[in-house]
Motif scaffolding. Structure first.
Motif, mmCIF file in Angstrom:
data_model
loop_
_atom_site.group_PDB
_atom_site.id
_atom_site.type_symbol
_atom_site.label_atom_id
_atom_site.label_comp_id
_atom_site.label_asym_id
_atom_site.label_seq_id
_atom_site.Cartn_x
_atom_site.Cartn_y
_atom_site.Cartn_z
ATOM 1 N N MET A 1 107.044 49.019 66.585
ATOM 2 C CA MET A 1 107.573 48.286 65.403
ATOM 3 C C MET A 1 106.926 48.285 64.161
ATOM 4 O O MET A 1 105.692 48.660 64.345
ATOM 5 N N GLU A 2 107.761 48.757 63.233
ATOM 6 C CA GLU A 2 106.987 48.920 61.818
ATOM 7 C C GLU A 2 105.942 48.035 61.617
ATOM 8 O O GLU A 2 105.013 48.095 60.924
ATOM 9 N N ILE A 3 106.239 46.654 61.862
ATOM 10 C CA ILE A 3 105.427 45.560 61.361
ATOM 11 C C ILE A 3 103.921 45.852 61.754
ATOM 12 O O ILE A 3 103.113 45.582 61.189
ATOM 13 N N TYR A 4 103.970 46.314 63.038
ATOM 14 C CA TYR A 4 102.408 46.700 63.577
ATOM 15 C C TYR A 4 101.627 47.609 62.658
ATOM 16 O O TYR A 4 100.619 47.844 62.826
ATOM 17 N N ASN A 5 102.407 48.585 61.939
ATOM 18 C CA ASN A 5 101.715 49.779 61.189
ATOM 19 C C ASN A 5 101.593 49.053 59.850
ATOM 20 O O ASN A 5 100.830 49.840 59.092
ATOM 21 N N ASN A 6 101.626 47.879 59.424
ATOM 22 C CA ASN A 6 101.526 47.338 58.161
ATOM 23 C C ASN A 6 100.677 46.060 58.424
ATOM 24 O O ASN A 6 101.235 44.940 58.677
ATOM 25 N N LEU A 10 102.023 41.814 58.815
ATOM 26 C CA LEU A 10 101.600 41.564 60.043
ATOM 27 C C LEU A 10 100.866 40.078 59.760
ATOM 28 O O LEU A 10 101.095 39.269 60.524
ATOM 29 N N PHE A 11 99.847 40.157 59.051
ATOM 30 C CA PHE A 11 99.049 38.965 58.739
ATOM 31 C C PHE A 11 100.023 37.817 58.005
ATOM 32 O O PHE A 11 99.933 36.714 58.537
ATOM 33 N N ILE A 12 100.911 38.249 57.045
ATOM 34 C CA ILE A 12 101.634 37.099 56.460
ATOM 35 C C ILE A 12 102.434 36.424 57.539
ATOM 36 O O ILE A 12 102.948 35.253 57.793
ATOM 37 N N MET A 17 104.211 31.949 60.858
ATOM 38 C CA MET A 17 104.318 31.352 62.155
ATOM 39 C C MET A 17 103.372 30.442 62.762
ATOM 40 O O MET A 17 103.756 29.437 63.273
ATOM 41 N N PHE A 18 102.101 30.545 62.402
ATOM 42 C CA PHE A 18 101.115 29.490 62.654
ATOM 43 C C PHE A 18 101.336 28.398 62.060
ATOM 44 O O PHE A 18 101.352 27.154 62.389
ATOM 45 N N LEU A 19 101.648 28.336 60.698
ATOM 46 C CA LEU A 19 101.966 27.103 59.929
ATOM 47 C C LEU A 19 103.210 26.440 60.283
ATOM 48 O O LEU A 19 103.645 25.194 60.445
#
Length: 335
Positions: A1-6, A10-12, A17-19
């Motif tokens: 997935m592209e999100i894992y390359n950015n 990923l941090f955002i 999700m944590f909040l």
């Protein structure tokens, strides 16, 4: 997935999700719990002195041996009139931003539970003697003594609170034993620990796994004694001051052995003292007796069993008192 390359994306996503999980799994349930368990109507916040005493309670490590929670099992009945609920602790607040010592529920009962110690033992004098040396009032106690909460003065000032420690426990101390501010604050906190009655209409939690009924007082028919054990009731309500042998503590608590009030053929005075307290021996150095019968909500059957035990123990040979006699006297003196 592209999100894992950015890594920024990923941090955002992880932060969002944590909040969200924090909000729905922690903050919202905590808010709802706080709203659903508001302070009970008759409860009162701790005074400044009681709060200071709570800090001494924490500092001295009292929570290591004492709990403040009545569980919903029958064996905990001796510690409170009902099982504890969340609302009992609703007024407790954090000490400050960095420290959270709001609730002192504890997890071990090396010593007794203190949920209702303010009702079970309301005597300030008893609590001070107990802190100075627990063995002086409870011979089998394993509680450590706290002599550093007291001062020894050659002559106490008028405003000082003198502690009447029995001579055998003074260990050669001459002069007056005086309670420090920390000792007085701690006792004020202990005396504040009382269960509050639930509002009308609110269901009272039940004690589970009840025991069999206690056998009747020895030598007295069950109907006459109310089916209660006077020795056990005496131990629970009177023994800490007047001692198991009924002889009290010289200079601190009067003896019931041979007492004219206990042996009086008319038990009216004795029952009045139990229900309303007594301060008639202050000139002899004895502290005021609290209204144990009223504070502990003793029933006529329990009073009958207690005073019958007192009137027939330690060499006392007065007549036992029936439940009906107690009821008549309670009506007479106006409970």
């Amino acid at each position: 997935m592209e999100i894992y390359n950015n890594h920024k994306r990923l941090f955002i996503v992880a932060t969002v999700m944590f909040l969200a999980l924090t909000l729905y799994a922690a903050l919202i349930p905590a808010y709802r719990a706080q709203e659903d368990n508001a302070p009970l109507p008759n409860s009162k916040p701790l005074t400044e002195q009681e709060l200071a005493g709570k800090a001494v309670y924490v500092k001295e490590g009292c929570i290591a041996c004492h709990t403040q929670q009545v569980r919903n099992v029958d064996m905990d009945k001796v510690w409170g009139e009902r099982p504890s609920i969340a609302s009992d602790y609703a007024r407790n607040k954090r000490t400050d931003f960095w420290r959270n010592t709001a609730n002192l529920l504890g997890s071990e009962r090396t010593g007794p539970d203190l949920t209702e110690i303010g009702k079970r033992q309301p005597s300030k004098e008893w609590n001070l003697i107990h802190l100075f040396n627990p063995r002086s009032v409870v011979g089998q106690s394993v509680m450590p003594a706290y002599p550093w909460l007291f001062e020894i003065k050659e002559s106490a000032a008028a405003a000082d609170v003198i502690v009447q420690v029995p001579e055998e426990y003074r260990k050669g101390i001459t002069g007056d034993i005086v309670a420090t501010e920390d000792a007085l604050n701690l006792v004020a906190y202990l005396q504040s620990l009382k269960q509050v009655s639930l509002p009308d209409g609110r269901p009272v939690p039940k004690f589970l796994y009840p025991k069999e009924a206690t056998p009747a007082l020895a030598g007295m028919p069950a109907a006459e004694s109310g089916g209660l054990d006077g020795a056990s009731l005496y131990a629970a309500n009177c023994q800490s001051c007047h001692q198991a042998n009924g002889e009290g503590l010289p200079g601190a608590f009067p003896s019931l052995k041979g007492s004219s009030i206990v042996l009086d053929p008319d038990p009216t005075a004795l029952i009045t003292v139990i229900m309303k307290g007594y301060n008639g021996r202050a000139k002899e150095g004895f502290p005021e007796m609290p209204a144990i019968g009223t504070n502990n909500n003793l029933k006529p059957e329990e009073i009958s069993a207690i005073i019958s035990h007192e009137r027939t123990s330690w060499g006392n040979d007065a007549k036992k008192v029936s439940v009906e006699e107690v009821k008549a006297i309670l009506d007479q003196i106006g409970k």
